[in-house]
Design a protein around this motif. Structure first.
Motif: not given
Length: 349
Positions: A306-334
């Motif tokens: 319903d609202t434009s998101e063209s100015t958002i600079a990041h991918v959807p949170p689900l994809l960010i989560y998937a990138d992070l959860v597989a990382s061995a970095d404890p910071r990424a897991r948190r």
């Protein structure tokens, strides 16, 4: 259908044999381990999951921690959590033992601990899963479609032709993916409308499948900045590229405001040369920039909102989560746990 918890309990009891003083009962909730000689009992709350590998297990730990944070006084249940899995790989098992989380799989592999109880079995081979062990919905093409359904739930009622156009797959692929999702209970048809169900579990399976079967196919390689000044102020580097967005660690920083990224992951539909020219970057296998194909059309996807998101600079949170959860970095897991709690679970129906 046989209860997976009961199946796993029966298998473990058969491995222990009748001579042992330990008895395990679990046809529902809770699952109870008891010492028949001392009459001590240890109750466990079963949490049924699918196959657990090293990538997926971090997500399950996050969910357990989420439940604990919602019940800080422990008043909701005095039972320890017990993950019930189809199969726990060696890497996942080691991870769970280090975290002190009990698990049991259908083959009888387990590490069950509570108080004075420590029950450990390993080396049992996974049971055959039959034809349904392979679900086409979670192949590379299916994962692309599931992603847009999870990002924009209203898309589940779009025509198969429109859905195919969002992620550049065939209508035939959309057909079998939707059929699989119906059979698995993720899509329900009611009064000629389709409804997305069990989104928590579907996001879990998607994140695992994405890491295992899709992400490597999207990679264009690693790159480095040619100028040291470009390594700072990365937030503004993509301002002229409308179909390029930050994922992973920089995406986490844009969402949470408190993550200092070391690996700059970005997704793009632009030519690699165009992105490198904008970033002033060059190929380097050890570089701090990671470029991946953007497998969806962001313009078409954002038009569904319903609202434009063209100015958002990041991918959807689900994809960010998937990138992070597989990382061995404890910071990424948190950071992954924060994103799961604040952007993926909160407000879910």
């Amino acid at each position: 259908m046989e209860d997976p918890g009961a199946e796993a309990v029966d298998t473990l009891q058969s491995i222990l044999g009748r001579e042992t003083c330990l008895n395990i009962e679990g046809t529902g909730e809770p699952i109870v381990v008891s010492n028949q000689e001392t009459e001590v009992m240890w109750p466990f709350h079963p949490i049924r999951v699918g196959r657990l590998d090293r990538n997926r297990v971090a997500h399950q730990v996050n969910k357990i921690e989420h439940r604990a944070s919602e019940d800080p006084d422990g008043t909701a249940s005095k039972e320890e959590p017990l993950l019930i899995s189809d199969y726990v790989t060696a890497g996942a098992a080691e991870y769970l033992r280090q975290e002190g989380i009990s698990y049991l799989d259908a083959s009888g592999n387990c590490c069950i601990q509570s108080g004075s109880l420590f029950l450990f079995v390993q080396g049992q081979k996974p049971k055959s899963r039959g034809r349904r062990g392979s679900v086409r919905a979670f192949n590379s093409a299916g994962l692309k479609l599931i992603f847009v359904l999870l990002v924009q739930e209203n898309l589940v009622n779009q025509t198969y032709r429109d859905l195919a156009g969002l992620v550049d797959i065939s209508q035939g692929t959309v057909t079998y993916v939707m059929q699989d999702l119906k059979e698995l209970g993720f899509v329900e048809e009611r009064k000629k409308k389709r409804i997305l169900r069990n989104k928590d579990d579907l996001m879990d399976r998607w994140a695992t499948g994405y890491t295992e079967r899709l992400r490597s196919k999207l990679s264009r390689g690693r790159f480095k900045f040619l100028s040291s000044r470009k390594a700072t102020g990365w937030q503004s580097h993509l301002s002229n590229l409308w179909t390029t967005k930050w994922g992973g660690e920089p995406g986490a920083d844009l969402l949470t405001g408190n993550f200092r990224p070391e690996l700059l992951t970005l997704y793009t539909r632009e030519d690699t040369s165009t992105v490198c020219r904008e970033l002033e970057a060059a190929p380097d296998p050890e570089g701090s920039i990671e470029i991946l194909d953007m497998f969806w059309d962001p313009v078409k996807l954002e038009k569904q909102n319903d609202t434009s998101e063209s100015t958002i600079a990041h991918v959807p949170p689900l994809l960010i989560y998937a990138d992070l959860v597989a990382s061995a970095d404890p910071r990424a897991r948190r950071a992954a746990k924060t994103i799961w709690d604040q952007y993926l679970v909160e407000g879910e129906t």
